[in-house]
Design an enzyme around this catalytic site. Structure first.
Site, PDB file in Angstrom:
ATOM      1  N   ARG A  20       0.837  -1.195   0.000  1.00  0.00           N
ATOM      2  CA  ARG A  20       0.000   0.000   0.000  1.00  0.00           C
ATOM      3  C   ARG A  20       0.879   1.255   0.000  1.00  0.00           C
ATOM      4  NH1 ARG A  20      -5.083  -1.243   4.042  1.00  0.00           N
ATOM      5  NH2 ARG A  20      -5.843  -3.039   2.905  1.00  0.00           N
ATOM      6  N   CYS A  39     -18.527   2.941  -9.152  1.00  0.00           N
ATOM      7  CA  CYS A  39     -18.238   2.161  -7.953  1.00  0.00           C
ATOM      8  C   CYS A  39     -17.976   0.715  -8.354  1.00  0.00           C
ATOM      9  CB  CYS A  39     -19.426   2.243  -6.993  1.00  0.00           C
ATOM     10  SG  CYS A  39     -19.304   1.050  -5.664  1.00  0.00           S
ATOM     11  N   CYS A  42     -20.759  -1.995  -7.661  1.00  0.00           N
ATOM     12  CA  CYS A  42     -22.107  -1.932  -8.241  1.00  0.00           C
ATOM     13  C   CYS A  42     -22.264  -2.920  -9.400  1.00  0.00           C
ATOM     14  CB  CYS A  42     -22.384  -0.508  -8.739  1.00  0.00           C
ATOM     15  SG  CYS A  42     -22.863   0.625  -7.413  1.00  0.00           S
ATOM     16  N   ASN A  74      -9.645  -8.719  -1.694  1.00  0.00           N
ATOM     17  CA  ASN A  74      -9.366  -7.291  -1.587  1.00  0.00           C
ATOM     18  C   ASN A  74      -8.306  -6.921  -2.627  1.00  0.00           C
ATOM     19  OD1 ASN A  74      -8.254  -4.706  -0.660  1.00  0.00           O
ATOM     20  ND2 ASN A  74      -9.407  -5.082   1.212  1.00  0.00           N
ATOM     21  N   ALA A 158     -13.917   3.081   6.842  1.00  0.00           N
ATOM     22  CA  ALA A 158     -14.397   2.666   5.517  1.00  0.00           C
ATOM     23  C   ALA A 158     -13.827   3.598   4.454  1.00  0.00           C
ATOM     24  CB  ALA A 158     -15.917   2.696   5.470  1.00  0.00           C
ATOM     25  N   HIS A 164     -20.186  -3.006   2.631  1.00  0.00           N
ATOM     26  CA  HIS A 164     -19.395  -4.228   2.538  1.00  0.00           C
ATOM     27  C   HIS A 164     -18.785  -4.560   3.892  1.00  0.00           C
ATOM     28  CE1 HIS A 164     -16.375  -1.048   2.194  1.00  0.00           C
ATOM     29  NE2 HIS A 164     -15.462  -1.929   2.572  1.00  0.00           N
ATOM     30  N   CYS A 194     -19.269 -22.359  30.881  1.00  0.00           N
ATOM     31  CA  CYS A 194     -18.783 -21.346  29.942  1.00  0.00           C
ATOM     32  C   CYS A 194     -18.916 -19.983  30.603  1.00  0.00           C
ATOM     33  CB  CYS A 194     -19.599 -21.413  28.654  1.00  0.00           C
ATOM     34  SG  CYS A 194     -19.453 -19.944  27.618  1.00  0.00           S
ATOM     35  N   CYS A 197     -21.698 -17.910  29.067  1.00  0.00           N
ATOM     36  CA  CYS A 197     -23.037 -18.327  29.511  1.00  0.00           C
ATOM     37  C   CYS A 197     -23.353 -17.704  30.870  1.00  0.00           C
ATOM     38  CB  CYS A 197     -23.131 -19.857  29.591  1.00  0.00           C
ATOM     39  SG  CYS A 197     -23.175 -20.678  27.986  1.00  0.00           S
ATOM     40  N   HIS A 301     -17.648 -19.031  23.130  1.00  0.00           N
ATOM     41  CA  HIS A 301     -19.063 -18.704  22.878  1.00  0.00           C
ATOM     42  C   HIS A 301     -19.026 -17.563  21.870  1.00  0.00           C
ATOM     43  CE1 HIS A 301     -23.226 -18.642  24.939  1.00  0.00           C
ATOM     44  NE2 HIS A 301     -23.320 -17.766  23.958  1.00  0.00           N
TER      45      HIS A 301
END
Lengths: 341, 341
Positions: A20, A39, A42, A74, A158, A164, A194, A197, A301
């Protein structure tokens, strides 16, 4: 190739995602892509993404329109799927090449609808895609853990507005998972129960942090919420592995998910948020010795953690590991419980 | 009264700062106070803050103008100084009342100058105020740790624009400090050397992550930088306690501090940042048993950590504890080294 580097004093891993390769000028105000011409998520732009890994579509060829949910690699992955793991030293440091998987789940073909806006049926499709990717990725023995998460809004990280979520498979058990798994395992060994729980039962009895209860799921604000309006969604019955949910359970979960997202949207007016799905790692990669695995298969859990991004992480949080939360979880639960949705 | 609450599964403390009691509508776009009529940190508004704790002024009465640096209690403290510590249980959780200190160091009377803009002499005054507050607060045996930090810019958590830093004293050793102190102690016990001294020596030999070297200080980018353009400022000679620095050392540190801040300002065009001063806790509160304290008095190495806030913490970071950094520390060091300041 990205590198995982270990800090020998702070004891954490960082992923130096050199592909990157961002320079000083690249860090301008980060906003979503409202001005973007086409986009890539789309309909009709399927050729603008890498070829799909999975899709739910009524018919038609892969990488064409008419899908309902679509999973793609990605385009700028933090970790790459090709290669063998190479773990070595560098002076006093440890370093590992960046092997993993980094996938994007496009939740809807509609550019303008958020996840909260989907119908129960559409939400079930999204959850089905999640399950399918978990089941597939765990067959790759290089991956110790898979984390599924969503960044909603630019302040939550984002970079594309089209709704997404992402799934990253990592070659190491992450610290957050390690801590939780160790705690759950010790509790289970000591008490044959647990810990999650117990927590759910205690919270249902107290009531003041419960946002909504369904037959098989519960939404609550954690007693030690690290930030305002933090939420957890738990299956009420013990279940260590999200990917073992059947279709009927996924459809019920879709109802609870939509409820939670609608409440956040309503009370916090579409605030940015992150959610993370926490589930047990593939069994053959559980921490501890292989002979312990069978007895401990069920000591976790699974649950979903949702964190609205209303405050900034500042120097104090980063410097100490303590969090300051200006809204009590009891107040937050009341506002969310009383929301009109 | 604020409360410290312990998460028994994620193993962290949160401070529920109920006195700030923020409701959903309070989380609007958080921006600095540019439209504010009267800045409480400016000359002439000394009565708009709680009475000062410390000040550097050539003469005149406390809480009047003509100070150069002024330290006041935070008007909305995360932790309060009054009371005894009360540590108890609540069901399966742990809770503690919010005892501590929360002070604000106003670094300059000038509303429009940032810390980087101060002269060396003014910067020395700021560091002198830091030292003075550390020495005073450590006399209070309720406080296990003091953390000094600065939030620069609203994206780094600053709510007032007038340049200031903060000092919070906490009744527990924070996780970030605990980890570092444990690592340093173990290394010292095993090798009779300081791990930070080793790191500095290795980095000076490699060179590629060095930003600037002074006679007694070094500025570098960490090998495992968790975010772009992260920096550390270390004293080259071993020194566990910032507060034991003498005046001449503080004046030298002021030169290095200004250099570091000017480089960040120049290369990243006044990006938001946090810095944190990491130093050994008061000796009588060191972790471990009292009989170990003397031998381990010197196993830490104080330093300043600076983190520009160029990227958002997103779901992946929060959900795993891994960090993704799109700029390698070697590239960052080169940009910072070559900056024109």
């Amino acid at each position: 190739m990205s590198e995982l580097r270990w800090d020998p004093i702070k004891l954490y891993w960082v992923i130096i995602a050199t592909e990157r390769g961002r320079r000083p000028r690249d860090f301008q105000v980060e906003s979503e892509d409202d001005g973007m011409v086409a986009c890539p998520f789309c309909y009709g732009n399927e050729d603008k993404t890498p070829p799909e890994i999975f899709a739910i579509r009524p018919g038609g060829a892969p990488n064409t329109a008419n899908w309902r949910v679509r999973v793609i690699p990605n385009k700028y992955p933090a970790l790459r799927v090709e290669g063998e793991i190479n773990n070595h030293g560098y002076g006093m440091y440890d370093v590992m090449n960046g092997i993993g998987a980094h996938e994007v789940i496009i939740e809807t073909p509609d550019h303008d609808r958020t996840l909260a806006d989907l119908t129960i049926h559409e939400m079930t499709d999204v959850l089905t895609a999640y399950r399918s990717r978990y089941l597939d990725l765990r067959r790759d023995f290089r991956f110790r853990y898979m984390v599924l998460f969503k960044n909603h809004g630019s302040r939550a990280g984002a970079t594309l507005r089209h709704s997404h979520s992402q799934l990253i498979a990592v070659p190491l058990l992450p610290p957050v998972a390690t801590t939780q798994l160790r705690v759950a395992r010790k509790f289970f060994r000591d008490k044959e129960r647990c810990i999650f729980c117990d927590l759910i039962e205690f919270e249902l009895r107290m009531g003041e942090r419960i946002v909504r209860e369904f037959s098989n799921f519960v939404i609550l604000t954690p007693y030690a919420s690290s930030s305002p309006f933090e939420l957890r969604l738990y299956p009420k019955r013990h279940s260590h592995d999200f990917a073992l949910m059947n279709d009927a359970q996924l459809a019920e979960l879709a109802v609870a998910m939509k409820d939670m997202l609608m409440r956040v949207k309503s009370v916090l007016r579409d605030a940015p948020y992150n959610f993370i799905l926490h589930t047990a790692p593939p069994m053959h990669h559980r921490p501890g010795k292989p002979e312990q695995w069978n007895s401990l298969e069920h000591d976790y859990h699974w649950h979903i953690e949702l964190v609205p991004r209303l405050t900034q992480v500042a120097g104090f949080e980063w410097g100490t590991g303590f969090y300051i939360n200006p809204t009590s979880p009891e107040d937050a639960a009341r506002f969310l419980r009383e929301a009109e949705i």
